[in-house]
Design a protein around this motif. Structure first.
Motif, PDB file in Angstrom:
ATOM      1  N   UNK A 230      53.537  40.961  13.385  1.00 41.84           N
ATOM      2  CA  UNK A 230      53.272  41.958  14.245  1.00 41.84           C
ATOM      3  C   UNK A 230      54.749  42.565  14.615  1.00 41.84           C
ATOM      4  N   UNK A 231      54.753  43.832  14.597  1.00 41.25           N
ATOM      5  CA  UNK A 231      56.109  44.595  14.648  1.00 41.25           C
ATOM      6  C   UNK A 231      56.037  45.462  16.139  1.00 41.25           C
ATOM      7  N   UNK A 232      55.104  45.118  17.000  1.00 41.98           N
ATOM      8  CA  UNK A 232      55.212  45.738  18.228  1.00 41.98           C
ATOM      9  C   UNK A 232      54.743  46.975  18.358  1.00 41.98           C
ATOM     10  N   UNK A 233      53.797  47.646  17.329  1.00 41.13           N
ATOM     11  CA  UNK A 233      53.197  48.994  17.242  1.00 41.13           C
ATOM     12  C   UNK A 233      52.473  48.976  18.730  1.00 41.13           C
ATOM     13  N   UNK A 234      51.776  47.922  19.172  1.00 44.01           N
ATOM     14  CA  UNK A 234      50.973  48.030  20.550  1.00 44.01           C
ATOM     15  C   UNK A 234      49.748  49.033  20.456  1.00 44.01           C
ATOM     16  N   UNK A 235      49.353  49.351  19.253  1.00 40.54           N
ATOM     17  CA  UNK A 235      48.036  50.037  19.197  1.00 40.54           C
ATOM     18  C   UNK A 235      46.821  49.078  19.658  1.00 40.54           C
ATOM     19  N   UNK A 236      47.045  47.810  19.457  1.00 44.80           N
ATOM     20  CA  UNK A 236      45.916  46.775  19.801  1.00 44.80           C
ATOM     21  C   UNK A 236      45.625  47.227  21.324  1.00 44.80           C
TER      22      UNK A 236
ATOM     23  N   UNK B 248      46.717  49.490  23.228  1.00 47.91           N
ATOM     24  CA  UNK B 248      46.254  50.787  23.667  1.00 47.91           C
ATOM     25  C   UNK B 248      44.732  51.344  23.428  1.00 47.91           C
ATOM     26  N   UNK B 249      44.452  50.624  22.156  1.00 46.50           N
ATOM     27  CA  UNK B 249      43.049  50.896  21.498  1.00 46.50           C
ATOM     28  C   UNK B 249      41.865  50.054  22.284  1.00 46.50           C
ATOM     29  N   UNK B 250      42.041  48.768  22.366  1.00 48.54           N
ATOM     30  CA  UNK B 250      41.481  47.822  23.136  1.00 48.54           C
ATOM     31  C   UNK B 250      42.174  47.073  24.078  1.00 48.54           C
ATOM     32  N   UNK B 251      42.076  47.913  25.276  1.00 48.22           N
ATOM     33  CA  UNK B 251      43.063  47.162  26.500  1.00 48.22           C
ATOM     34  C   UNK B 251      42.164  45.988  27.161  1.00 48.22           C
ATOM     35  N   UNK B 252      40.912  45.928  26.821  1.00 48.85           N
ATOM     36  CA  UNK B 252      40.388  44.999  27.634  1.00 48.85           C
ATOM     37  C   UNK B 252      40.407  43.572  26.825  1.00 48.85           C
ATOM     38  N   UNK B 253      41.158  43.740  25.597  1.00 50.90           N
ATOM     39  CA  UNK B 253      40.955  42.548  24.743  1.00 50.90           C
ATOM     40  C   UNK B 253      42.621  42.150  24.402  1.00 50.90           C
ATOM     41  N   UNK B 254      43.468  42.931  24.007  1.00 48.57           N
ATOM     42  CA  UNK B 254      44.660  42.690  23.722  1.00 48.57           C
ATOM     43  C   UNK B 254      45.784  42.703  24.912  1.00 48.57           C
ATOM     44  N   UNK B 255      46.691  41.664  24.930  1.00 50.71           N
ATOM     45  CA  UNK B 255      47.662  41.979  26.031  1.00 50.71           C
ATOM     46  C   UNK B 255      49.005  41.883  25.151  1.00 50.71           C
ATOM     47  N   UNK B 256      49.950  42.487  25.830  1.00 48.84           N
ATOM     48  CA  UNK B 256      51.526  42.578  25.280  1.00 48.84           C
ATOM     49  C   UNK B 256      52.336  41.657  25.965  1.00 48.84           C
ATOM     50  N   UNK B 257      53.414  41.111  25.376  1.00 49.41           N
ATOM     51  CA  UNK B 257      54.446  40.349  26.054  1.00 49.41           C
ATOM     52  C   UNK B 257      55.507  41.354  26.576  1.00 49.41           C
ATOM     53  N   UNK B 258      56.748  41.051  27.226  1.00 45.73           N
ATOM     54  CA  UNK B 258      57.409  41.872  27.888  1.00 45.73           C
ATOM     55  C   UNK B 258      57.989  42.882  26.977  1.00 45.73           C
ATOM     56  N   UNK B 259      58.139  42.522  25.793  1.00 47.29           N
ATOM     57  CA  UNK B 259      58.997  43.122  24.540  1.00 47.29           C
ATOM     58  C   UNK B 259      57.909  44.246  23.951  1.00 47.29           C
TER      59      UNK B 259
END
Lengths: 70, 407
Positions: A10-16, A18-29
């Motif tokens: 995981x390189x932090x693109x954060x598209x997961x 953005x595209x599936x906000x009900x499924x994936x969450x991000x850490x503070x970074x």
């Protein structure tokens, strides 16, 4: 469905998230922290869409029997 | 200067077989001068090996395929970001975090990540929207604008300077330093640009050390990696890269996106009619608008995919071509907002993924949302082809736009 995220890849693109906000969450970074979580009921399609968008192919989904879902 | 360099007879190192040599200069090739994504892809994806050696600019490898590149960028033990293995990048100060490998890279990145993660970047949306409105309201009544100077150099650059904490009055000076770095093929000119930027930052760091503020400059001055403070060289290296990234790359991406829409009114109309489409259409537009060229140096003599590399070989990755790679995506030159997934690597891949990617996405989305509200149709003035430039960062160079103004 179960979510497996290769945190090394995981390189932090954060598209997961953005595209599936009900499924994936991000850490503070801004890196995906959904590894090991279960996809909420009714959100399988979204989960697949978010995983397909990952440029690093860091996300794999598994069904109840432990089989990889494409 | 580039013309003189190109006239020198090329030399090919002994370990490079003739079959892997292809003459291409990513600064000056004619294909970089207009529609560079399609034209360079047509040239290289169709005629050159996926990894080839060009004798230009002192000689270097170029990687054109996404799958190969993503794999190589993960192998940091073989293909290093450290200037130690790529003397074309042996700048002073070294730019950080891009010129460091994990684990040091991870520490530098940790300093910056919290500021550039989607959460904190999202908080800027109100400000970004206000600024987009101000700029659009400013140019709209005239029915035309020089998009690069009047919009692209104002919008992302103003946002970046605000985050950084640098005064707007320094904009022209800083942009000209960044352009010198990104468009100069010679090491000397690029080093000069880096020295100029480092000198600017030294002065700012001194001010912030005495009077801290809530900005990126202060954050760099106060940054620590776990057991120590940063050296002055490290602070300058972090600042130089952030400033080059913030001052030049979004400007270039936004200009490519807008130049595409100006030349494809039927696609633009879809966005005007259905603004909710912008969020997904944006990925499709960015797929064909990649701008940057990361580099790596080979750490030891090795064989990769049957190719012999020698320690110190320079490798240039054309991220611009990965979104238009027909091995990744069908009909790659066709922009199609109905694609289910617009896979691209316009923000790179691997641990060095562009740290500004979330800010860039926010800026492009908000700009298009506001532009479509006001400008219902627009085109390139006189329908002339849009001139572009190659280099470390590719960009349109002039983009005069016109639109009908409602009374």
């Amino acid at each position: 469905m179960k979510i497996k995220v290769d945190r090394k890849v995981c390189a932090g693109h954060a598209l997961c998230a953005a595209k599936a906000p009900d499924v994936y969450t991000l850490d503070d970074d801004g890196y995906c922290n959904s590894d090991g979580q279960t996809v909420p009921a009714g959100k399988d399609e979204q989960a697949r869409f978010g995983a397909a968008y990952c440029p690093e192919r860091a996300i794999t989904l598994f069904d109840e029997s432990g089989k990889e879902v494409r | 200067m580039a013309a003189v360099a190109s006239a020198i007879p090329p030399s090919i190192p002994a370990h490079v077989p003739k079959s892997l040599v292809f003459d291409f200069d990513h600064f000056t090739a004619p294909e970089t001068k207009s529609e560079p994504h399609r034209r360079v892809s047509q040239l290289l994806h169709k005629n050159a090996p996926d990894v080839f050696y060009t004798p230009r600019n002192g000689g270097y490898w170029i990687v054109t395929r996404a799958e190969v590149a993503v794999d190589m960028l993960r192998q940091v033990e073989s293909f290093s970001s450290s200037p130690q293995f790529n003397h074309f990048k042996a700048f002073n100060p070294p730019m950080l975090p891009v010129q460091a490998d994990p684990p040091e890279h991870t520490e530098y990145r940790r300093i910056l990540n919290p500021k550039f993660a989607p959460g904190p970047v999202g908080k800027l949306e109100v400000y970004v929207r206000q600024l987009a409105r101000t700029i659009i309201d400013d140019v709209y009544p005239r029915g035309r604008c020089d998009f690069i100077e009047e919009v692209a150099e104002r919008f992302p650059v103003t946002i970046f300077l605000k985050i950084a904490g640098a005064p707007l009055s320094d904009r022209a000076r800083l942009v000209s330093i960044a352009v010198k770095y990104t468009r100069s093929p010679t090491f000397e000119e690029r080093q000069e640009a880096i020295s100029d930027m480092a000198a600017y930052l030294r002065e700012k760091f001194r001010e912030r050390a005495n009077a801290p503020k809530d900005d990126l400059l202060t954050q760099i001055v106060q940054a620590r990696i776990p057991d120590r403070e940063l050296t002055e060289t490290e602070k300058e290296g972090l600042g130089v890269l952030l400033f080059f990234g913030g001052l030049d790359t979004v400007k270039s991406v936004l200009s490519f996106v807008v130049s595409y829409l100006a030349q494809h009114p039927e696609d633009y109309k879809q966005l005007v009619d259905n603004p909710a489409l912008i969020k997904s259409a944006m990925e499709e537009l960015m797929r064909v608008s990649g701008v940057s060229t990361p580099e790596r140096g080979v750490t030891h003599d090795l064989e990769y995919r049957g190719i012999s590399f020698k320690k110190g070989d320079r490798i240039v990755f054309l991220t611009q071509l990965w979104g238009v790679d027909d091995q990744q995506i069908p009909n790659p030159y066709q922009v199609d907002f109905s694609r289910e997934v617009s896979q691209h690597y316009s923000f790179g891949a691997g641990p060095h993924r562009c740290i500004g990617s979330h800010l860039a996405r926010l800026e492009v989305r908000v700009f298009l949302e506001e532009w479509t509200k006001t400008v219902k149709q627009f085109s390139v003035e006189n329908h002339v082809p849009v001139k572009t430039a190659g280099g470390v960062v590719w960009t349109p160079v002039v983009l005069p736009l016109t639109w009908p103004v409602a009374n």
